[in-house]
Design a protein around this motif. Structure first.
Motif, PDB file in Angstrom:
ATOM      1  N   ILE A  80       0.725  -1.183  -0.064  1.00  0.00           N
ATOM      2  CA  ILE A  80       0.053  -0.008   0.149  1.00  0.00           C
ATOM      3  C   ILE A  80       0.834   1.185   0.104  1.00  0.00           C
ATOM      4  O   ILE A  80       0.584   2.384  -0.837  1.00  0.00           O
ATOM      5  CB  ILE A  80      -0.873  -0.200   1.162  1.00  0.00           C
ATOM      6  N   GLU A  84       0.586   3.864  -3.190  1.00  0.00           N
ATOM      7  CA  GLU A  84       0.374   5.462  -2.874  1.00  0.00           C
ATOM      8  C   GLU A  84       1.823   6.386  -3.259  1.00  0.00           C
ATOM      9  O   GLU A  84       1.556   7.528  -3.873  1.00  0.00           O
ATOM     10  CB  GLU A  84       0.099   5.568  -1.541  1.00  0.00           C
ATOM     11  N   CYS A  87       1.572   5.837  -7.423  1.00  0.00           N
ATOM     12  CA  CYS A  87       0.328   6.085  -8.077  1.00  0.00           C
ATOM     13  C   CYS A  87      -0.439   7.333  -7.777  1.00  0.00           C
ATOM     14  O   CYS A  87      -1.447   7.476  -8.300  1.00  0.00           O
ATOM     15  CB  CYS A  87      -0.351   4.790  -8.380  1.00  0.00           C
ATOM     16  N   GLY A  88      -0.350   7.542  -6.444  1.00  0.00           N
ATOM     17  CA  GLY A  88      -1.136   8.530  -5.955  1.00  0.00           C
ATOM     18  C   GLY A  88      -2.002   7.892  -4.951  1.00  0.00           C
ATOM     19  O   GLY A  88      -2.019   6.507  -4.308  1.00  0.00           O
ATOM     20  N   ALA A  89      -2.856   8.742  -4.175  1.00  0.00           N
ATOM     21  CA  ALA A  89      -3.692   8.329  -3.133  1.00  0.00           C
ATOM     22  C   ALA A  89      -4.981   7.141  -3.549  1.00  0.00           C
ATOM     23  O   ALA A  89      -5.375   7.420  -4.679  1.00  0.00           O
ATOM     24  CB  ALA A  89      -4.399   9.432  -2.351  1.00  0.00           C
ATOM     25  N   ILE A  90      -5.061   6.101  -2.771  1.00  0.00           N
ATOM     26  CA  ILE A  90      -6.036   5.176  -3.057  1.00  0.00           C
ATOM     27  C   ILE A  90      -7.347   5.799  -2.454  1.00  0.00           C
ATOM     28  O   ILE A  90      -7.517   6.168  -1.338  1.00  0.00           O
ATOM     29  CB  ILE A  90      -5.578   3.726  -2.600  1.00  0.00           C
ATOM     30  N   GLU A  91      -8.119   6.032  -3.440  1.00  0.00           N
ATOM     31  CA  GLU A  91      -9.526   6.568  -3.266  1.00  0.00           C
ATOM     32  C   GLU A  91     -10.709   5.668  -3.002  1.00  0.00           C
ATOM     33  O   GLU A  91     -11.725   6.005  -2.423  1.00  0.00           O
ATOM     34  CB  GLU A  91      -9.841   7.640  -4.116  1.00  0.00           C
ATOM     35  N   VAL A 131      -5.379   0.755   3.988  1.00  0.00           N
ATOM     36  CA  VAL A 131      -5.901   1.656   3.275  1.00  0.00           C
ATOM     37  C   VAL A 131      -6.390   2.999   3.910  1.00  0.00           C
ATOM     38  O   VAL A 131      -6.147   4.031   3.807  1.00  0.00           O
ATOM     39  CB  VAL A 131      -6.750   1.093   2.015  1.00  0.00           C
ATOM     40  N   ARG A 134      -4.583   5.730   5.665  1.00  0.00           N
ATOM     41  CA  ARG A 134      -4.246   6.922   4.757  1.00  0.00           C
ATOM     42  C   ARG A 134      -5.225   7.586   4.257  1.00  0.00           C
ATOM     43  O   ARG A 134      -5.212   8.798   3.996  1.00  0.00           O
ATOM     44  CB  ARG A 134      -3.259   6.170   3.550  1.00  0.00           C
ATOM     45  N   MET A 135      -6.397   6.947   4.008  1.00  0.00           N
ATOM     46  CA  MET A 135      -7.814   7.707   4.028  1.00  0.00           C
ATOM     47  C   MET A 135      -8.004   8.706   5.105  1.00  0.00           C
ATOM     48  O   MET A 135      -8.605   9.708   4.749  1.00  0.00           O
ATOM     49  CB  MET A 135      -8.888   6.759   3.636  1.00  0.00           C
ATOM     50  N   ARG A 138      -6.883  12.211   5.019  1.00  0.00           N
ATOM     51  CA  ARG A 138      -7.349  13.103   3.816  1.00  0.00           C
ATOM     52  C   ARG A 138      -8.951  13.095   3.933  1.00  0.00           C
ATOM     53  O   ARG A 138      -9.668  14.094   3.345  1.00  0.00           O
ATOM     54  CB  ARG A 138      -7.217  11.997   2.777  1.00  0.00           C
ATOM     55  N   GLY A 141     -12.908   8.712   1.339  1.00  0.00           N
ATOM     56  CA  GLY A 141     -12.378   7.362   0.709  1.00  0.00           C
ATOM     57  C   GLY A 141     -13.687   6.487   0.710  1.00  0.00           C
ATOM     58  O   GLY A 141     -14.461   6.392   1.601  1.00  0.00           O
TER      59      GLY A 141
END
Length: 257
Positions: A80, A84, A87-91, A131, A134-135, A138, A141
């Motif tokens: 994970i 991230e 590729c960027g944030a997993i939304e 996940v 990290r969400m 932010r 998610g």
């Protein structure tokens, strides 16, 4: 506009167990709605073969970014973090990885029980937690867990699978209880009987096939692409106040005796 509620353009999704079957179909559906998708499985070659049919929306598996074991918490955390970073944030997370093992409960081997629980339940916790951590900062998610018709109903020879999927239903509710206040929506899809590799032994059994068609109000097996609408709904802004729910996509099986 209402149609924009279902637009996933630019969103990054991770779909576990997505080299074939339901996971691959859900990945395709999310891509068609505009998302970029990271496929997951343990075999990089199978992931590459699956990605080849998905077009530009799939994140290239050439560097093995999605090849990790969802039952290994250390491998999950490392993967994970790697996804991230690259590729960027997993939304959007779809916890789809799962297995089925069939035999009578009194003969069911202990290690096979543990294998089913590791794959069907522990992985949902491991990947979901990694996940969500990290969400949460932010403040947004979407987590979609793949439950089952067997989250509600049992059949002979699959008691461990039924137990694991019943637990996925309740873990979904527990995730909602802890994480909804942070802006996350956590829901589940409960597929009925779909024509997949997992169900091939049942599909090829004339007695079971006839029973299933008679038991299902729709009178047929599901097609994996028929799960995509529910997935896109739960991954999109259209479901922003839907939380802790299981949407059963089963042709009506649970509605009748």
């Amino acid at each position: 506009m209402t149609s924009n509620l279902f637009d996933l353009t630019g969103k990054l999704a991770l779909v576990t167990g997505s080299s074939q079957g339901i996971g691959l179909a859900l990945a395709r559906g999310l891509i068609e709605a505009g998302a970029r998708v990271v496929l997951n499985g343990r075999d990089p070659a199978r992931l590459a073969a699956a990605a080849a049919g998905l077009g530009d929306g799939v994140v290239s598996p050439a560097d093995g970014i999605g090849a990790f074991d969802v039952t290994d918490p250390d491998a999950v955390e490392a993967a994970i973090a790697r996804i991230e970073a690259k590729c960027g944030a997993i939304e959007i997370l779809v916890n789809n990885a799962g297995i089925q093992r069939r035999t009578t409960l009194e003969e069911f081997p202990v290690e096979t029980w543990r294998e089913v629980m590791r794959t069907n339940l522990d992985s949902v916790f491991f990947v979901g937690q990694a996940v969500a951590r990290r969400m949460i900062p932010r403040g947004r998610g979407k987590i979609i867990n793949i439950a089952s018709l067997q989250s509600e109903a049992a059949r002979p020879t699959i008691a461990p699978y039924t137990a694991s999927k019943g637990a996925v239903k309740m873990l979904t509710r527990g995730m909602c209880a802890d994480w909804a206040k942070h802006g996350l929506q956590i829901n589940a899809i409960g597929p009925g009987y779909f024509d997949t590799e997992l169900n091939r032994p049942l599909r090829e059994n004339p007695v079971f096939d006839a029973w299933l068609r008679g038991r299902t109000p729709a009178g047929r097996w599901g097609r994996v692409e028929e799960l995509c609408g529910a997935a896109v709904f739960l991954a999109s802004r259209a479901s922003d106040f839907v939380n802790g729910q299981v949407i059963y996509v089963d042709g009506g099986v649970l509605s009748v005796l």
